[in-house]
Each structure stands twice: as C-alpha cells, then as structure tokens.
Design a protein around this motif. Structure first.
Motif, PDB file in Angstrom:
ATOM      1  N   GLN A  39       0.850  -1.194   0.000  1.00 14.95           N
ATOM      2  CA  GLN A  39       0.000   0.000   0.000  1.00 14.95           C
ATOM      3  C   GLN A  39       0.884   1.242   0.000  1.00 14.95           C
ATOM      4  O   GLN A  39       1.853   1.323   0.759  1.00 14.95           O
ATOM      5  N   VAL A  40       0.559   2.185  -0.872  1.00 16.68           N
ATOM      6  CA  VAL A  40       1.283   3.447  -0.959  1.00 16.68           C
ATOM      7  C   VAL A  40       0.270   4.584  -0.861  1.00 16.68           C
ATOM      8  O   VAL A  40      -0.715   4.607  -1.596  1.00 16.68           O
ATOM      9  N   GLN A  41       0.513   5.510   0.032  1.00 19.98           N
ATOM     10  CA  GLN A  41      -0.315   6.715   0.118  1.00 19.98           C
ATOM     11  C   GLN A  41       0.503   7.900  -0.363  1.00 19.98           C
ATOM     12  O   GLN A  41       1.676   8.037   0.007  1.00 19.98           O
ATOM     13  N   LEU A  42      -0.119   8.749  -1.164  1.00 16.65           N
ATOM     14  CA  LEU A  42       0.575   9.871  -1.790  1.00 16.65           C
ATOM     15  C   LEU A  42      -0.091  11.182  -1.396  1.00 16.65           C
ATOM     16  O   LEU A  42      -1.322  11.296  -1.425  1.00 16.65           O
ATOM     17  N   VAL A  43       0.741  12.169  -1.068  1.00 12.64           N
ATOM     18  CA  VAL A  43       0.234  13.486  -0.697  1.00 12.64           C
ATOM     19  C   VAL A  43       1.022  14.537  -1.459  1.00 12.64           C
ATOM     20  O   VAL A  43       2.234  14.687  -1.256  1.00 12.64           O
ATOM     21  N   GLU A  44       0.323  15.290  -2.328  1.00 19.25           N
ATOM     22  CA  GLU A  44       0.958  16.358  -3.095  1.00 19.25           C
ATOM     23  C   GLU A  44       0.929  17.672  -2.321  1.00 19.25           C
ATOM     24  O   GLU A  44       0.025  17.908  -1.515  1.00 19.25           O
ATOM     25  N   SER A  45       1.896  18.518  -2.622  1.00 18.07           N
ATOM     26  CA  SER A  45       1.941  19.865  -2.051  1.00 18.07           C
ATOM     27  C   SER A  45       2.729  20.753  -2.994  1.00 18.07           C
ATOM     28  O   SER A  45       3.387  20.268  -3.924  1.00 18.07           O
ATOM     29  N   GLY A  46       2.666  22.065  -2.742  1.00 21.46           N
ATOM     30  CA  GLY A  46       3.475  23.011  -3.499  1.00 21.46           C
ATOM     31  C   GLY A  46       2.735  23.797  -4.555  1.00 21.46           C
ATOM     32  O   GLY A  46       3.319  24.666  -5.205  1.00 21.46           O
ATOM     33  N   GLY A  47       1.458  23.497  -4.751  1.00 17.62           N
ATOM     34  CA  GLY A  47       0.696  24.255  -5.725  1.00 17.62           C
ATOM     35  C   GLY A  47       0.422  25.675  -5.248  1.00 17.62           C
ATOM     36  O   GLY A  47       0.717  26.033  -4.109  1.00 17.62           O
ATOM     37  N   GLY A  48      -0.126  26.478  -6.148  1.00 18.32           N
ATOM     38  CA  GLY A  48      -0.457  27.850  -5.782  1.00 18.32           C
ATOM     39  C   GLY A  48      -0.749  28.694  -6.995  1.00 18.32           C
ATOM     40  O   GLY A  48      -0.938  28.173  -8.102  1.00 18.32           O
ATOM     41  N   LEU A  49      -0.798  30.007  -6.761  1.00 14.81           N
ATOM     42  CA  LEU A  49      -1.052  30.980  -7.821  1.00 14.81           C
ATOM     43  C   LEU A  49       0.260  31.652  -8.197  1.00 14.81           C
ATOM     44  O   LEU A  49       0.990  32.132  -7.318  1.00 14.81           O
ATOM     45  N   VAL A  50       0.557  31.684  -9.486  1.00 13.02           N
ATOM     46  CA  VAL A  50       1.801  32.272  -9.962  1.00 13.02           C
ATOM     47  C   VAL A  50       1.532  32.994 -11.276  1.00 13.02           C
ATOM     48  O   VAL A  50       0.621  32.622 -12.026  1.00 13.02           O
ATOM     49  N   GLN A  51       2.306  34.030 -11.542  1.00 16.01           N
ATOM     50  CA  GLN A  51       2.167  34.744 -12.808  1.00 16.01           C
ATOM     51  C   GLN A  51       2.854  33.966 -13.937  1.00 16.01           C
ATOM     52  O   GLN A  51       3.789  33.185 -13.699  1.00 16.01           O
ATOM     53  N   ALA A  52       2.400  34.203 -15.140  1.00 18.14           N
ATOM     54  CA  ALA A  52       3.029  33.589 -16.298  1.00 18.14           C
ATOM     55  C   ALA A  52       4.523  33.899 -16.313  1.00 18.14           C
ATOM     56  O   ALA A  52       4.929  35.035 -16.023  1.00 18.14           O
ATOM     57  N   GLY A  53       5.322  32.886 -16.620  1.00 16.58           N
ATOM     58  CA  GLY A  53       6.772  33.030 -16.593  1.00 16.58           C
ATOM     59  C   GLY A  53       7.402  32.639 -15.269  1.00 16.58           C
ATOM     60  O   GLY A  53       8.631  32.512 -15.181  1.00 16.58           O
ATOM     61  N   GLY A  54       6.571  32.447 -14.261  1.00 15.99           N
ATOM     62  CA  GLY A  54       7.068  32.088 -12.938  1.00 15.99           C
ATOM     63  C   GLY A  54       7.336  30.607 -12.790  1.00 15.99           C
ATOM     64  O   GLY A  54       7.214  29.828 -13.749  1.00 15.99           O
ATOM     65  N   SER A  55       7.688  30.217 -11.554  1.00 13.64           N
ATOM     66  CA  SER A  55       8.062  28.836 -11.266  1.00 13.64           C
ATOM     67  C   SER A  55       7.350  28.328 -10.023  1.00 13.64           C
ATOM     68  O   SER A  55       6.994  29.110  -9.124  1.00 13.64           O
ATOM     69  N   LEU A  56       7.145  27.035  -9.995  1.00 11.51           N
ATOM     70  CA  LEU A  56       6.644  26.339  -8.823  1.00 11.51           C
ATOM     71  C   LEU A  56       7.333  24.987  -8.739  1.00 11.51           C
ATOM     72  O   LEU A  56       7.710  24.417  -9.775  1.00 11.51           O
ATOM     73  N   ARG A  57       7.461  24.474  -7.519  1.00 14.77           N
ATOM     74  CA  ARG A  57       7.991  23.130  -7.325  1.00 14.77           C
ATOM     75  C   ARG A  57       6.960  22.311  -6.563  1.00 14.77           C
ATOM     76  O   ARG A  57       6.645  22.624  -5.413  1.00 14.77           O
TER      77      ARG A  57
END
Length: 123
Positions: A1-19
């Motif tokens: 069994q594997v449980q997965l939890v994502e994080s790091g999303g958000g609001l960013v302007q075009a040309g920006g970065s997220l991880r």
C-alpha cells in the motif's frame, strides 16, 4: 500500500516557477515508477511527466519539455516536479501517481493516486 500526498501548488504569474512535491508513505515507494498528471476543468486527466524507480529514466509530454523537470529522492520517499516558465495553459490540478505498468502515460495503469494540488497561472 502506498499513500501519496501532493503539495506546493499555488497561484503564480506567467513566466514564474513552482515546485511540486509528492510525499509517499510505505516501504515499497522505491519499487514504483512515478508520474505526474494534470486535469484542467472540463478536460481529461493528462500525462505530464514520469520517472523510473531508479530515477535514471524520465519522460515528458511535448508541451512541457524544457520547462518541467521530474526528479525523486527515494531516501525521502518523495518525487518532485520543478515547473519553470509557466504558462496559463498549465493551469490545472496536478496529481502524482505510482505505477508498475509499462506505459507511463496511461493513467489506468497507475495503482495509487494523491488527492491533487491546484496550480493556477495568471496571464
């Protein structure tokens, strides 16, 4: 069994970065290939990127090549998606998944999914 939890999303302007990060529980994480998919409103969930269990092999959809990088740290049970030069069309809920299937872009072959994290890119 594997449980997965994502994080790091958000609001960013075009040309920006997220991880984005996807933290996995379970001792079998390192035996799974991992993938990132995304789903925009009214659209099907689509493949974005995937990485082999060893981290040696990666694969991307054409529209993100050169902008997104997938990586993993098996010691931390985590897979990452570095997203640079973001565009409004990258706006979606991003999901990570675990697979032992042979075709990484086929979502039906994924055994486990996270709950998703929202990425919004403003123009």
């Amino acid at each position: 069994q594997v449980q997965l939890v994502e994080s790091g999303g958000g609001l960013v302007q075009a040309g920006g970065s997220l991880r984005l990060s996807c933290a996995a529980s379970g001792r079998t994480f390192s035996s799974y290939d991992m993938g990132w998919f995304r789903q925009a409103p009214g659209k099907e969930r689509e493949f974005v990127a995937a990485i082999s269990w060893s981290g040696r092999t990666t694969h991307y959809r054409d529209s993100v090549k050169g902008r997104f990088t997938i990586s993993r740290d098996n010691a931390k049970n985590t897979v990452y998606l570095q997203m640079n030069s973001l565009k409004p069309e990258d706006t979606a809920v991003y999901y990570c998944g675990a697979t032992r299937g042979s075709s990484w872009s086929v979502k039906a072959l994924y055994d486990y999914w996270g709950q998703g994290t929202q990425v919004t890119v403003s123009s």
